[in-house]
Design a protein around this motif. Sequence first.
Motif, PDB file in Angstrom:
ATOM      1  N   LYS A   1       0.817  -1.215   0.000  1.00 22.88           N
ATOM      2  CA  LYS A   1       0.000   0.000   0.000  1.00 22.88           C
ATOM      3  C   LYS A   1       0.851   1.265   0.000  1.00 22.88           C
ATOM      4  CE  LYS A   1      -3.927  -2.235   0.511  1.00 22.88           C
ATOM      5  NZ  LYS A   1      -5.288  -1.837   0.314  1.00 22.88           N
ATOM      6  N   GLY A   2       2.165   1.108  -0.263  1.00 22.73           N
ATOM      7  CA  GLY A   2       3.036   2.273  -0.369  1.00 22.73           C
ATOM      8  C   GLY A   2       3.561   2.795   0.964  1.00 22.73           C
ATOM      9  N   ARG A   3       3.412   2.013   2.015  1.00 21.37           N
ATOM     10  CA  ARG A   3       3.945   2.413   3.318  1.00 21.37           C
ATOM     11  C   ARG A   3       5.242   1.653   3.560  1.00 21.37           C
ATOM     12  NH1 ARG A   3      -0.410   5.323   6.064  1.00 21.37           N
ATOM     13  NH2 ARG A   3       1.175   5.907   7.581  1.00 21.37           N
ATOM     14  N   THR A   4       5.865   1.810   4.738  1.00 21.72           N
ATOM     15  CA  THR A   4       7.216   1.280   4.920  1.00 21.72           C
ATOM     16  C   THR A   4       7.363   0.365   6.142  1.00 21.72           C
ATOM     17  OG1 THR A   4       7.943   3.092   6.343  1.00 21.72           O
ATOM     18  CG2 THR A   4       8.154   3.426   3.943  1.00 21.72           C
ATOM     19  N   ARG A   5       8.441  -0.425   6.093  1.00 23.83           N
ATOM     20  CA  ARG A   5       8.833  -1.259   7.233  1.00 23.83           C
ATOM     21  C   ARG A   5       9.049  -0.377   8.462  1.00 23.83           C
ATOM     22  NH1 ARG A   5      11.820  -6.170   7.947  1.00 23.83           N
ATOM     23  NH2 ARG A   5      11.797  -6.377   5.691  1.00 23.83           N
ATOM     24  N   GLY A   6       9.643   0.789   8.254  1.00 24.16           N
ATOM     25  CA  GLY A   6       9.884   1.709   9.364  1.00 24.16           C
ATOM     26  C   GLY A   6       8.596   2.089  10.077  1.00 24.16           C
ATOM     27  N   GLU A   7       7.510   2.219   9.315  1.00 25.64           N
ATOM     28  CA  GLU A   7       6.222   2.550   9.931  1.00 25.64           C
ATOM     29  C   GLU A   7       5.685   1.364  10.737  1.00 25.64           C
ATOM     30  OE1 GLU A   7       4.129   5.863   7.189  1.00 25.64           O
ATOM     31  OE2 GLU A   7       4.680   4.010   6.150  1.00 25.64           O
ATOM     32  N   VAL A   8       5.897   0.149  10.252  1.00 26.33           N
ATOM     33  CA  VAL A   8       5.509  -1.041  11.023  1.00 26.33           C
ATOM     34  C   VAL A   8       6.312  -1.070  12.325  1.00 26.33           C
ATOM     35  CG1 VAL A   8       5.535  -3.577  11.100  1.00 26.33           C
ATOM     36  CG2 VAL A   8       4.806  -2.396   9.016  1.00 26.33           C
ATOM     37  N   ASP A   9       7.619  -0.827  12.223  1.00 23.68           N
ATOM     38  CA  ASP A   9       8.472  -0.831  13.409  1.00 23.68           C
ATOM     39  C   ASP A   9       8.045   0.257  14.395  1.00 23.68           C
ATOM     40  OD1 ASP A   9       9.792  -2.875  12.131  1.00 23.68           O
ATOM     41  OD2 ASP A   9      11.629  -1.735  11.756  1.00 23.68           O
ATOM     42  N   GLU A  10       7.654   1.409  13.880  1.00 21.42           N
ATOM     43  CA  GLU A  10       7.201   2.514  14.737  1.00 21.42           C
ATOM     44  C   GLU A  10       5.931   2.125  15.503  1.00 21.42           C
ATOM     45  OE1 GLU A  10       6.061   7.272  14.329  1.00 21.42           O
ATOM     46  OE2 GLU A  10       6.755   6.175  12.555  1.00 21.42           O
ATOM     47  N   VAL A  11       5.018   1.454  14.814  1.00 22.95           N
ATOM     48  CA  VAL A  11       3.783   0.979  15.443  1.00 22.95           C
ATOM     49  C   VAL A  11       4.110  -0.054  16.526  1.00 22.95           C
ATOM     50  CG1 VAL A  11       1.804  -0.527  14.931  1.00 22.95           C
ATOM     51  CG2 VAL A  11       2.203   1.496  13.548  1.00 22.95           C
ATOM     52  N   ILE A  12       5.025  -0.973  16.213  1.00 22.37           N
ATOM     53  CA  ILE A  12       5.413  -1.994  17.189  1.00 22.37           C
ATOM     54  C   ILE A  12       6.060  -1.338  18.404  1.00 22.37           C
ATOM     55  CG2 ILE A  12       6.972  -3.939  17.618  1.00 22.37           C
ATOM     56  CD1 ILE A  12       6.420  -4.778  14.655  1.00 22.37           C
ATOM     57  N   GLU A  13       6.935  -0.358  18.155  1.00 25.31           N
ATOM     58  CA  GLU A  13       7.583   0.338  19.278  1.00 25.31           C
ATOM     59  C   GLU A  13       6.550   1.062  20.132  1.00 25.31           C
ATOM     60  OE1 GLU A  13      11.016   3.631  20.396  1.00 25.31           O
ATOM     61  OE2 GLU A  13      10.886   2.891  18.325  1.00 25.31           O
ATOM     62  N   TRP A  14       5.603   1.738  19.498  1.00 26.38           N
ATOM     63  CA  TRP A  14       4.570   2.459  20.240  1.00 26.38           C
ATOM     64  C   TRP A  14       3.755   1.498  21.110  1.00 26.38           C
ATOM     65  CZ3 TRP A  14      -0.750   2.156  20.481  1.00 26.38           C
ATOM     66  CH2 TRP A  14      -1.397   3.207  21.143  1.00 26.38           C
ATOM     67  N   LEU A  15       3.360   0.365  20.535  1.00 23.71           N
ATOM     68  CA  LEU A  15       2.504  -0.577  21.258  1.00 23.71           C
ATOM     69  C   LEU A  15       3.255  -1.340  22.345  1.00 23.71           C
ATOM     70  CD1 LEU A  15      -0.307  -1.886  21.545  1.00 23.71           C
ATOM     71  CD2 LEU A  15       0.452  -3.613  19.882  1.00 23.71           C
ATOM     72  N   THR A  16       4.491  -1.765  22.044  1.00 18.97           N
ATOM     73  CA  THR A  16       5.197  -2.711  22.917  1.00 18.97           C
ATOM     74  C   THR A  16       6.332  -2.105  23.732  1.00 18.97           C
ATOM     75  OG1 THR A  16       6.833  -3.294  21.231  1.00 18.97           O
ATOM     76  CG2 THR A  16       4.765  -4.581  21.277  1.00 18.97           C
ATOM     77  N   GLY A  17       6.824  -0.945  23.308  1.00 20.45           N
ATOM     78  CA  GLY A  17       7.993  -0.361  23.958  1.00 20.45           C
ATOM     79  C   GLY A  17       9.308  -0.891  23.415  1.00 20.45           C
ATOM     80  N   PHE A  18       9.285  -1.815  22.441  1.00 20.11           N
ATOM     81  CA  PHE A  18      10.511  -2.367  21.868  1.00 20.11           C
ATOM     82  C   PHE A  18      11.131  -1.360  20.906  1.00 20.11           C
ATOM     83  CE2 PHE A  18       8.331  -6.725  22.179  1.00 20.11           C
ATOM     84  CZ  PHE A  18       8.900  -6.997  23.412  1.00 20.11           C
ATOM     85  N   ASP A  19      12.360  -0.918  21.191  1.00 21.91           N
ATOM     86  CA  ASP A  19      13.065  -0.092  20.220  1.00 21.91           C
ATOM     87  C   ASP A  19      13.624  -1.003  19.120  1.00 21.91           C
ATOM     88  OD1 ASP A  19      15.370  -1.314  21.271  1.00 21.91           O
ATOM     89  OD2 ASP A  19      16.048   0.486  22.304  1.00 21.91           O
ATOM     90  N   ALA A  20      14.354  -0.428  18.178  1.00 21.62           N
ATOM     91  CA  ALA A  20      14.842  -1.205  17.029  1.00 21.62           C
ATOM     92  C   ALA A  20      15.682  -2.407  17.474  1.00 21.62           C
ATOM     93  CB  ALA A  20      15.646  -0.306  16.089  1.00 21.62           C
TER      94      ALA A  20
END
Length: 117
Positions: free
Chosen positions: A26-45
């Motif tokens: 859909k034209g979005r990025t892995r970085g955006e998935v990672d950002e969502v995961i970090e927001w939800l879980t607190g896991f940084d990269a």
Amino acid sequence: MADQSRFFQMPFSRVYPLYVAKVERKGRTRGEVDEVIEWLTGFDADALKAQLAADATFEQFFADAHLNPRATQITGVICGVRVEDIEDPLMQKVRYLDKLVDEVANGKAMEKVLRHG
């Protein structure tokens, strides 16, 4: 629920690439998935990489997470079920993540996905 417990034992690393592929189509990025995961879980990269490398199950993944207190603001339907009505706490966390990834894939602004306003 044998199917549910089997799902919880699935490595998160098997589903993560599917999340990424879904948003990239859909034209979005892995970085955006990672950002969502970090927001939800607190896991940084680094923590996310460690979870993926360890083949952490969904159960382990969410046991290690520090769920965002605003996660309860995630509402709506995913897989035909309202996320706010899911009784099993672990399944609700999994569906919170599914819902966030869907919102990214559907073009929602990250500010809204991350419940900033």
